[in-house]
Design a protein around this motif. Structure first.
Motif, short mmCIF file in Angstrom:
data_model
loop_
_atom_site.label_atom_id
_atom_site.label_comp_id
_atom_site.label_asym_id
_atom_site.label_seq_id
_atom_site.Cartn_x
_atom_site.Cartn_y
_atom_site.Cartn_z
N UNK A 197 7.98 42.65 -66.81
CA UNK A 197 6.91 41.68 -67.08
C UNK A 197 6.19 41.33 -65.79
N UNK A 198 5.32 42.21 -65.31
CA UNK A 198 4.64 41.97 -64.03
C UNK A 198 3.76 40.72 -64.03
N UNK A 199 3.23 40.31 -65.18
CA UNK A 199 2.38 39.12 -65.23
C UNK A 199 3.17 37.84 -64.97
N UNK A 200 4.49 37.93 -65.08
CA UNK A 200 5.30 36.74 -64.83
C UNK A 200 5.17 36.29 -63.39
N UNK A 201 5.01 37.24 -62.47
CA UNK A 201 4.84 36.89 -61.06
C UNK A 201 3.54 36.11 -60.87
N UNK A 202 2.47 36.57 -61.51
CA UNK A 202 1.20 35.86 -61.44
C UNK A 202 1.32 34.48 -62.07
N UNK A 203 2.03 34.40 -63.17
CA UNK A 203 2.23 33.13 -63.87
C UNK A 203 2.91 32.11 -62.95
N UNK B 58 2.82 38.29 -71.68
CA UNK B 58 2.39 39.62 -71.24
C UNK B 58 1.54 40.33 -72.27
N UNK B 59 1.24 39.66 -73.40
CA UNK B 59 0.50 40.31 -74.48
C UNK B 59 -1.00 40.40 -74.21
N UNK B 60 -1.50 39.62 -73.24
CA UNK B 60 -2.92 39.63 -72.94
C UNK B 60 -3.37 38.29 -72.40
N UNK B 61 -4.66 38.13 -72.11
CA UNK B 61 -5.16 36.87 -71.55
C UNK B 61 -4.84 35.66 -72.41
N UNK B 62 -5.02 35.77 -73.74
CA UNK B 62 -4.76 34.64 -74.63
C UNK B 62 -3.30 34.22 -74.55
N UNK B 63 -2.41 35.19 -74.59
CA UNK B 63 -0.98 34.88 -74.51
C UNK B 63 -0.61 34.28 -73.16
N UNK B 64 -1.21 34.80 -72.09
CA UNK B 64 -0.92 34.29 -70.75
C UNK B 64 -1.32 32.82 -70.63
N UNK B 65 -2.54 32.50 -71.05
CA UNK B 65 -3.02 31.12 -70.93
C UNK B 65 -2.35 30.19 -71.93
N UNK B 66 -1.90 30.73 -73.03
CA UNK B 66 -1.16 29.91 -73.98
C UNK B 66 0.15 29.43 -73.35
N UNK C 153 2.98 27.10 -60.15
CA UNK C 153 3.57 26.33 -59.04
C UNK C 153 2.68 26.32 -57.80
N UNK C 154 1.49 26.91 -57.93
CA UNK C 154 0.51 26.85 -56.86
C UNK C 154 -0.60 25.87 -57.21
#
Length: 333
Positions: free
Chosen positions: A58-64, A168-176, A69-70
């Motif tokens: 889940x590479x997007x988890x790092x961005x999350x 990780x499903x896409x922009x909507x899932x990330x921002x949700x 926390x930033x």
């Protein structure tokens, strides 16, 4: 969290303003200077390292983690401190600045003239998390609706858990998921600061002022009770954080243990001041509102009348509270 300094600070007093390596972020809202201590990124580092094992799948988890926390945490804490700033200015106090650091932030505010004002200033910060929580909840609901159009179903209220597949499903899932975690971040910060009577957190400030204002406890005893309560809570934080750290709760668990160490240190210093019966130089109990309470108690007189068995004369006895705490020399923001 708010902090007030006196003109004659104790040499053992802990203040993050004495730490090196702070970055100036300029000024905002009424010219209040804002600084960011480099160690603000401690929690971000801890959470980032704990996320590394999931980076492959889940590479997007790092961005999350970096976003939550930033900038999200930084903005959340900054708004919290502005709550203290606005309350202080409304009550006629002065504001020296805001500093963001690992355990949140500190608004360096001048004192108010009453204990009720002290409570209002302390409460004003945590209350800012209520509109912030509602803001993020509205974003969550908006994104959730769009995400449901793709065939997924989610609850109206965000889960406390982080769903990596949804994120990780896409922009909507990330921002949700991001909005949902921001909701819980504000709930936790509000409850942590407001409901835990651990000095020098906001709840500890309310606790100390409440002891004196409502229960009429004299300052020296109120400081002792406040310090002892906070030291017990701090010990629980440290023990729980260490236990969770070794049972798979890295990141926030270590952060909680560090919070416990900070609270314990500050409470220990307060207890030292109590033992020496010198709260004048303390950056909280040396404030005008606490000193005014002490002075009022010291000048209160009780008139006792006793009948003489010989001539029936009445005698007047003046009883004064012990003046353990000298008057404040002066306060500056």
């Amino acid at each position: 969290m708010t902090e007030t300094t006196t003109t004659s600070s104790s040499s053992t007093s802990f203040s993050i303003r004495n730490w090196p390596s702070s970055i100036s972020l300029g000024s905002c809202i009424g010219g209040v200077p804002i600084k960011l201590h480099l160690s603000f990124f401690l929690l971000l580092f801890l959470e980032f390292t704990s996320a590394i094992p999931h980076a492959g799948q889940f590479p997007l988890y790092m961005l999350f983690v970096v976003v939550l926390y930033g900038p999200v945490l930084m903005l959340t804490v900054l708004i919290h401190e502005f709550g203290h700033v606005f309350a202080t200015k409304r009550l006629g106090g002065e504001v020296g600045g805001i500093e963001l650091w690992p355990l949140g932030g500190i608004a360096i505010c001048g004192p108010t003239d009453s204990l009720s004002g002290e409570i209002k200033v302390a409460v004003a910060g945590p209350l800012t998390h209520i509109p912030q929580m509602l803001f993020w909840w509205m974003i969550y609901l908006f994104v959730k609706y769009d995400f449901n159009m793709a065939g997924e179903t989610t609850a109206i209220w965000p889960s406390f858990s982080i769903f990596l597949k949804t994120m990780s499903s896409g922009p909507a899932g990330f921002f949700q998921v991001l909005a949902g975690e921001a909701v819980w971040l504000n709930i936790i910060l509000c409850g942590f600061n407001l409901c835990i009577p651990a000095y020098p957190l906001d709840g500890g400030r309310v606790y100390a002022a409440g002891l004196m204002l409502k229960l009429k406890v004299e300052p020296l005893k109120a400081a002792f009770v406040t310090a002892m309560t906070a030291m017990v809570i701090a010990a629980v934080f440290v023990v729980y954080g260490i236990v969770r750290l070794f049972t798979g709760g890295a990141g926030f668990s270590l952060y909680l243990a560090l919070v416990g160490l900070y609270v314990f240190y500050e409470s220990y210093e307060l207890n030292r001041a109590v033992k020496s019966k010198d709260l004048k130089n303390h950056h909280i109990f040396g404030r005008k509102c606490y000193q005014s309470s002490s002075s009022a108690a010291a000048t209160t007189t009780t008139t006792t009348t006793t009948s003489s068995s010989t001539d029936g004369d009445l005698t007047m006895t003046e009883v004064s509270a012990p003046a353990d705490i000298p008057a404040e020399e002066g306060v500056m923001a």
